[in-house]
Design an enzyme around this catalytic site. Structure first.
Site, PDB file in Angstrom:
ATOM      1  N   LEU A  40      17.322   9.351 -11.043  1.00  0.00           N
ATOM      2  CA  LEU A  40      17.064  10.124  -9.828  1.00  0.00           C
ATOM      3  C   LEU A  40      16.048   9.346  -8.978  1.00  0.00           C
ATOM      4  O   LEU A  40      15.372   8.456  -9.463  1.00  0.00           O
ATOM      5  CB  LEU A  40      16.477  11.498 -10.181  1.00  0.00           C
ATOM      6  CG  LEU A  40      17.323  12.421 -11.069  1.00  0.00           C
ATOM      7  CD1 LEU A  40      16.578  13.747 -11.268  1.00  0.00           C
ATOM      8  CD2 LEU A  40      18.690  12.697 -10.464  1.00  0.00           C
ATOM      9  N   CYS A  44      14.319   5.477  -2.122  1.00  0.00           N
ATOM     10  CA  CYS A  44      12.851   5.464  -2.056  1.00  0.00           C
ATOM     11  C   CYS A  44      12.213   5.034  -3.385  1.00  0.00           C
ATOM     12  O   CYS A  44      11.412   4.107  -3.421  1.00  0.00           O
ATOM     13  CB  CYS A  44      12.357   6.841  -1.639  1.00  0.00           C
ATOM     14  SG  CYS A  44      10.581   6.935  -1.476  1.00  0.00           S
ATOM     15  N   LYS A  53       5.668  -0.750  -2.478  1.00  0.00           N
ATOM     16  CA  LYS A  53       4.210  -0.512  -2.494  1.00  0.00           C
ATOM     17  C   LYS A  53       3.549  -1.150  -3.716  1.00  0.00           C
ATOM     18  O   LYS A  53       2.390  -1.585  -3.661  1.00  0.00           O
ATOM     19  CB  LYS A  53       3.890   0.991  -2.464  1.00  0.00           C
ATOM     20  CG  LYS A  53       3.838   1.648  -1.097  1.00  0.00           C
ATOM     21  CD  LYS A  53       4.663   1.135  -0.121  1.00  0.00           C
ATOM     22  CE  LYS A  53       5.183   0.968   1.101  1.00  0.00           C
ATOM     23  NZ  LYS A  53       6.522   1.001   1.468  1.00  0.00           N
ATOM     24  N   GLY A 181      11.786  -7.275  13.236  1.00  0.00           N
ATOM     25  CA  GLY A 181      10.337  -7.023  13.137  1.00  0.00           C
ATOM     26  C   GLY A 181       9.982  -5.557  12.961  1.00  0.00           C
ATOM     27  O   GLY A 181       9.020  -5.058  13.540  1.00  0.00           O
ATOM     28  N   GLY A 182      10.770  -4.849  12.141  1.00  0.00           N
ATOM     29  CA  GLY A 182      10.455  -3.444  11.848  1.00  0.00           C
ATOM     30  C   GLY A 182       9.569  -3.338  10.614  1.00  0.00           C
ATOM     31  O   GLY A 182       9.138  -4.354  10.051  1.00  0.00           O
ATOM     32  N   ILE A 184      10.095  -2.398   7.419  1.00  0.00           N
ATOM     33  CA  ILE A 184      10.532  -2.924   6.114  1.00  0.00           C
ATOM     34  C   ILE A 184      10.408  -4.445   6.072  1.00  0.00           C
ATOM     35  O   ILE A 184       9.883  -5.023   5.115  1.00  0.00           O
ATOM     36  CB  ILE A 184      11.973  -2.456   5.790  1.00  0.00           C
ATOM     37  CG1 ILE A 184      11.985  -0.932   5.584  1.00  0.00           C
ATOM     38  CG2 ILE A 184      12.521  -3.172   4.558  1.00  0.00           C
ATOM     39  CD1 ILE A 184      13.343  -0.321   5.329  1.00  0.00           C
ATOM     40  N   GLY A 270      17.433  -2.796  10.179  1.00  0.00           N
ATOM     41  CA  GLY A 270      17.604  -1.345  10.235  1.00  0.00           C
ATOM     42  C   GLY A 270      18.546  -0.851   9.158  1.00  0.00           C
ATOM     43  O   GLY A 270      19.091  -1.636   8.371  1.00  0.00           O
ATOM     44  N   ALA A 319      10.932   9.003   3.846  1.00  0.00           N
ATOM     45  CA  ALA A 319      11.043   9.834   2.652  1.00  0.00           C
ATOM     46  C   ALA A 319      10.435  11.222   2.856  1.00  0.00           C
ATOM     47  O   ALA A 319      11.011  12.234   2.438  1.00  0.00           O
ATOM     48  CB  ALA A 319      10.355   9.130   1.490  1.00  0.00           C
ATOM     49  N   HIS A 443     -20.495   9.645   6.348  1.00  0.00           N
ATOM     50  CA  HIS A 443     -20.919   8.328   6.818  1.00  0.00           C
ATOM     51  C   HIS A 443     -21.333   7.478   5.618  1.00  0.00           C
ATOM     52  O   HIS A 443     -22.042   7.981   4.752  1.00  0.00           O
ATOM     53  CB  HIS A 443     -22.115   8.472   7.766  1.00  0.00           C
ATOM     54  CG  HIS A 443     -22.667   7.136   8.200  1.00  0.00           C
ATOM     55  ND1 HIS A 443     -22.043   6.375   9.153  1.00  0.00           N
ATOM     56  CD2 HIS A 443     -23.759   6.446   7.777  1.00  0.00           C
ATOM     57  CE1 HIS A 443     -22.741   5.256   9.324  1.00  0.00           C
ATOM     58  NE2 HIS A 443     -23.779   5.265   8.498  1.00  0.00           N
TER      59      HIS A 443
END
Ligand code: FAD
Length: 465
Positions: A40, A44, A53, A181-182, A184, A270, A319, A443
């Site tokens: 499953l 993604c 990642k 240049g996207g 991904i 794409g 996702a 801070h």
């Protein structure tokens, strides 16, 4: 041949499909989920968000370690064991897909593995390893996702890869062209650059990540100028596969005069929706020429018992959009009055630095004729950014001029994606500049830049009690 009868069938087990199936099962709906993959998680988890990642984490650590030499700490040149990097990435994927399998089992969601196609408005046939399974359903949610777009002039050659090929990490090419240049392409370019590849990026439009805010991308371009050779307003017109490499010809503003030799070409132009691949028309569902399925706010198609979610219902193909749509569809199936109407869907490029935006961009504000005001905070003035040598950053917020309501925000800088959550929440809750400025930000944090930008909105300080 086996037969199953169920209240709900979900076709596709990506973030849209599994989120829908789990929510439906939690609401007491008898649910079957179909996927051609064994695990499953869809694109993604298996070949998208998660493995990329894991590799970007490796890239970030390498880059940070190298930068430390400017502050007096020098590590040796990194050496790479690709087998180990690959197994680290695979173990991350495995941990998550196993987790999903467990959650599915716990909820008694039945997983049918195989390729599913509609045969009517209440039936799907799944062709799997063990033959055909016919599923008769009361409701269906189509969540079949998308696949990479391929280009007609690109030769069939193992040195031409798509994102899935790039994630396989067979080797580290000396010189790689990222075609597109996207998000991904730039993420994978970031990974390969950190591992030592020379990277060229070619983009047909006049901006990388065309959907992102112009100022934010300008800052991103400044930070990557020594990393990638970028060719904007330029297109690839041909790729010739020769024994010693791929020879690419360009046309346009920044096109090299002669063909350039690359070891790899990553095609990242794409993704196209899989709407046409599920025989939806046999169920009476309309699919557009481009393969999208149109839905209403409850994610219902033109056939009342069939819903559609995720990449195949439209942009942005992300996702978290898919999973939220999945929840809506499942709740409507379970009889609840839910609908999908977010004020913003965050987009994040997990490049280094990260680029993130949510709500309207300035370009969209202009196109929509909105009366808006921009407030920006450069990270060169942030104590935390200076302390972390991360001053190449900018926080930009867009407020409605009359009300001060936040309608958009964009950030470039390290960890921009994590920071964006605050802006997304503020937009969704209808917060105005004063709400944000009066929220005490710790801070020194990078998030302080959001509060400080809000203080710059005209009238915020003087109107404070
Ligand atoms: P998908 O995840 O595409 O899943 C669809 C599933 O349906 C697939 O498993 C497929 O096998 C199955 N299927 C299709 N047709 C059939 C059929 N007829 N029968 C049986 N099964 C079928 N998005 C983010 O939000 N963040 C990111 O960081 C991010 N990074 C990405 C990195 C890469 C390299 C790529 C490629 C994508 C990335 N995305 C990211 C996009 C994200 O992966 C998609 O938006 C998301 O997976 C879409 O979910 P989905 O549920 O619509 O379908």
């Amino acid at each position: 041949m086996s037969e199953i009868k169920t209240q709900l069938v979900v076709l596709g087990a990506g973030p849209g499909g599994y989120s829908a199936a789990f929510r439906a099962a939690d609401l007491g709906v008898d649910t079957v989920i179909i996927d051609a993959r064994e695990a499953l998680g869809g694109v993604c988890l298996n070949v998208g968000c998660i493995p990329s990642k894991a590799l970007l984490h490796v890239a970030k650590v390498i880059q940070e370690a190298k930068q430390l030499s400017a502050h007096g700490v020098t590590f040796g040149e990194p050496t790479f064991d690709l087998d180990k990097i690959r197994s680290w990435k695979d173990s991350v994927v495995e941990q998550l897909t196993k987790g999903l399998a467990g959650m599915s089992k716990m909820r008694k969601v039945k997983h049918v593995q195989g390729y599913g196609k509609f045969t009517g408005p209440n039936t799907i046939e799944v062709e799997g390893k063990d033959g055909i399974t016919t599923i008769t359903f009361e409701n269906a949610i189509i969540a079949a996702g998308s696949e990479p777009v391929s280009l007609p002039f690109v030769p069939k050659d193992e040195r031409v890869i798509d994102s899935t090929g790039a994630l396989e990490m067979r080797d580290i090419p000396s010189k790689m062209l990222v075609l597109g240049g996207g998000i991904i392409g730039l993420e994978m370019g970031t990974v390969y650059h950190a591992l030592g590849s020379e990277i060229d990026v070619v983009e047909f439009l006049d901006q990388l990540m065309p959907a992102a805010d112009k100022d934010i991308v300008k800052m991103y371009m400044k930070t990557i100028k020594n990393k990638f050779n970028t060719m904007l307003e330029t297109k690839v017109t041909g790729i010739e596969a020769k024994d010693d490499g791929l020879y690419v010809t360009f046309e346009g503003k920044q096109a090299p005069a002669e063909p350039v030799r690359y070891d790899r070409v990553l095609v990242a132009v794409g993704r196209k929706p899989n709407g046409s691949l599920v025989a939806a028309q046999k169920a009476g569902v309309t699919v557009t020429d481009r393969g999208f399925i149109e839905v209403d706010k409850q994610m219902r198609t033109n056939v009342s018992n069939i819903f559609a979610i995720g990449d195949l219902v439209g942009q942005p193909m992300l996702a978290h959009k898919a999973s939220h749509e999945g929840h809506v569809a499942a709740e409507v199936v379970a009889g609840k009055k839910h609908y999908f109407d977010p004020k913003g869907i965050p987009s994040v490029a997990y490049t280094e630095p990260e680029v993130a935006w949510v709500g309207v961009t300035e370009k969209e504000a202009i196109e929509q004729g909105l009366n808006y005001e921009v407030a920006t905070f450069p990270w060169a003035a942030s104590g935390r950014a200076i302390a972390c040598a991360a001053t190449d950053g900018l926080t930009k917020m867009i407020f409605e001029k009359d009300t001060g309501r936040l309608i958009g925000g964009a950030i470039v800088g390290t960890n921009a994606g994590e920071m964006l959550g605050e802006i997304g929440l503020a937009i969704e809750m209808g917060a105005d500049a004063e709400d944000i400025a009066l929220t005490i930000h710790a801070h020194p944090t990078l998030n302080e830049s959001i509060g400080l930008a809000a203080e710059l909105f005209e009238g915020t300080i003087t109107d404070m009690p």
